[in-house]
Write an enzyme that holds these catalytic residues in place. Sequence first.
Site, short mmCIF file in Angstrom:
data_model
loop_
_atom_site.label_atom_id
_atom_site.label_comp_id
_atom_site.label_asym_id
_atom_site.label_seq_id
_atom_site.Cartn_x
_atom_site.Cartn_y
_atom_site.Cartn_z
N LYS A 35 0.86 -1.19 0.00
CA LYS A 35 0.00 0.00 0.00
C LYS A 35 0.89 1.23 0.00
O LYS A 35 2.02 1.18 0.48
CB LYS A 35 -0.88 0.02 1.26
CG LYS A 35 -2.15 0.81 1.10
CD LYS A 35 -3.20 -0.01 0.38
CE LYS A 35 -4.50 0.73 0.21
NZ LYS A 35 -5.53 -0.14 -0.33
N ASN A 91 -18.44 4.84 -5.91
CA ASN A 91 -18.12 3.78 -6.87
C ASN A 91 -18.74 2.45 -6.43
O ASN A 91 -19.54 1.85 -7.15
CB ASN A 91 -16.60 3.67 -7.01
CG ASN A 91 -16.21 2.56 -7.97
OD1 ASN A 91 -16.29 1.39 -7.64
ND2 ASN A 91 -15.80 2.92 -9.18
N ALA A 92 -18.37 1.98 -5.24
CA ALA A 92 -18.84 0.66 -4.79
C ALA A 92 -20.37 0.65 -4.60
O ALA A 92 -21.06 -0.26 -5.06
CB ALA A 92 -18.14 0.29 -3.49
P1 NAD Z 1 -16.28 6.73 -3.18
O1 NAD Z 1 -15.47 7.88 -2.71
O2 NAD Z 1 -16.54 6.55 -4.63
O3 NAD Z 1 -17.71 6.74 -2.45
C1 NAD Z 1 -17.86 6.89 -1.06
C2 NAD Z 1 -19.31 7.17 -0.75
O4 NAD Z 1 -19.44 7.31 0.66
C3 NAD Z 1 -19.84 8.46 -1.34
O5 NAD Z 1 -21.15 8.27 -1.79
C4 NAD Z 1 -19.84 9.43 -0.16
O6 NAD Z 1 -20.82 10.44 -0.30
C5 NAD Z 1 -20.21 8.47 0.94
N1 NAD Z 1 -19.88 9.00 2.28
C6 NAD Z 1 -18.87 9.81 2.63
N2 NAD Z 1 -18.98 10.13 3.94
C7 NAD Z 1 -20.07 9.48 4.40
C8 NAD Z 1 -20.72 9.41 5.65
N3 NAD Z 1 -20.25 10.09 6.69
N4 NAD Z 1 -21.80 8.63 5.75
C9 NAD Z 1 -22.26 7.96 4.67
N5 NAD Z 1 -21.75 8.01 3.46
C10 NAD Z 1 -20.64 8.76 3.34
O7 NAD Z 1 -15.56 5.45 -2.54
P2 NAD Z 1 -15.66 3.93 -3.04
O8 NAD Z 1 -14.55 3.68 -3.98
O9 NAD Z 1 -17.06 3.60 -3.40
O10 NAD Z 1 -15.24 3.20 -1.67
C11 NAD Z 1 -16.18 2.96 -0.63
C12 NAD Z 1 -15.60 1.91 0.29
O11 NAD Z 1 -15.34 0.73 -0.45
C13 NAD Z 1 -14.26 2.29 0.95
O12 NAD Z 1 -14.19 1.70 2.23
C14 NAD Z 1 -13.24 1.63 0.06
O13 NAD Z 1 -12.03 1.35 0.74
C15 NAD Z 1 -13.98 0.36 -0.28
N6 NAD Z 1 -13.42 -0.27 -1.49
C16 NAD Z 1 -13.61 0.31 -2.72
C17 NAD Z 1 -13.05 -0.29 -3.83
C18 NAD Z 1 -13.25 0.30 -5.18
O14 NAD Z 1 -12.78 -0.33 -6.16
N7 NAD Z 1 -13.92 1.41 -5.34
C19 NAD Z 1 -12.31 -1.48 -3.70
C20 NAD Z 1 -12.14 -2.04 -2.44
C21 NAD Z 1 -12.71 -1.41 -1.33
#
Ligand code: NAD
Length: 413
Positions: free
Chosen positions: A104, A220-221
């Site tokens: 990382k 995204n997720a």
């Molecule tokens: P992102 O930044 O695209 O989306 C995050 C979402 O969370 C947004 O909709 C944001 O508005 C919301 N958010 C922020 N603060 C918040 C709060 N206080 N309460 C509720 N919602 C809130 O991020 P992502 O890529 O979707 O990642 C989300 C999670 O999934 C993270 O923990 C990340 O580590 C994990 N993850 C993502 C991926 C990936 O490929 N995108 C892969 C592995 C793990």
Amino acid sequence: MPSTPFANAVRQLEKAAEAIDLNPGILAVLKNPIRILQVSIPVEMDDGKTKVFSGYRVQHNDSRGPTKGGIRYHPKADLGEVKALAMLMTWKCSLMNIPYGGAKGGIIVDPKKLSHRELERLTRGYVQGLNGFIGPNRDIPAPDVYTNPQIMAWIMDESSRMLGYNVPGIVTGKPVEIGGSLGRHYATAQGGIDVLDEVCGLKGVKCDRNSRVVIQGFGNAGSFSAKILYQKGYKVVSVSDSQGGIYNPKGLNPSEVEVYKKEHGTVVGFPGTKKINNKQILELPCDILIPAALDNQITQANAGKIKAKIILELANGAISPEADEKLAKRNIMFIPDILSNAGGVTVSYFEWVQNLQQFYWDEKEVLQRLKKVMQAAFRQTYETAQLHKTNLRMAAYILAVSRVAEAMKLRGH
Ligand code: NAD
């Protein structure tokens, strides 16, 4: 022991080690990363002044292959957190049985305060600092919090300039035009839903296409999960973002919510829904709960109030260790983050494979291969849980740590 992310990661490793009676020498090695690099990155800002940023890259273990893991740009990035996340990547890659170790990286920076050009200079400076430390057969970065395909493109370009030839396999999560994989942008959600399909196919699990789904987070997720589940016929009753959540027990169309969010900057206010907060969303009546935003959302405090029967932990660390025990006692099935969200790193692996062979697959092939990897990982985790009479998180760790330990033993470490 303090409750830092790294201390928690070590504690989780120790629990798995105890369950498999791991050799103490191997445990001692696995508790620490094999390499840590700290770099100072001088960046000429747009006003002509120079600012120096700190960055890290941590390689936890490379017994099963080159190390792999994302890079985050965050004002609160710190070495302890990066070390914990590198260890998590070792377990995730091992669990998926892909030939990688874990790594990382992070830079302490608020990227929202940098211009496009400053961000580019920062990224190129970081890559220069990592010279010799990363490489397609050594350590392969990817996007993480606040990094994106454009930043991956700069990493690929700077590395290629330094070497004098193109090295697309040095980084994944690149734009498709320069060697990214089709399907990568929604792979995390798709992989999670492939696992959910397996769970729903288990005997005794009540889960069908009328099941009600609640999703915390619409990034995204979260948003791709919502859209894929809706297309499969599930009833998505609630979603949220940082400003709050929306609820309609009759169901929502996530694509319409997405259009609304683009126009208004939030899902809140979407017509025909009731506004709720991000705490309430977790306790709504539903069948499937998907935390897809932040860590530490389901804790000792609210684990007793969760009404879902299945939790798909898409956000890293969304369920606290204390909540794990409470949920298990209440017979709520939770699919741990290292399994649920491993679709992203799996398609990153496919991207790297395509880069190395210079032969690109169509989207259908990517998705078929992803499903196969996710199904196998779920089945093996489920069987391990049955064998050790434990929950899926512990089972995932047992499997992952055993495979790494076996590789170390075979190599004579
Ligand atoms: P992102 O930044 O695209 O989306 C995050 C979402 O969370 C947004 O909709 C944001 O508005 C919301 N958010 C922020 N603060 C918040 C709060 N206080 N309460 C509720 N919602 C809130 O991020 P992502 O890529 O979707 O990642 C989300 C999670 O999934 C993270 O923990 C990340 O580590 C994990 N993850 C993502 C991926 C990936 O490929 N995108 C892969 C592995 C793990």
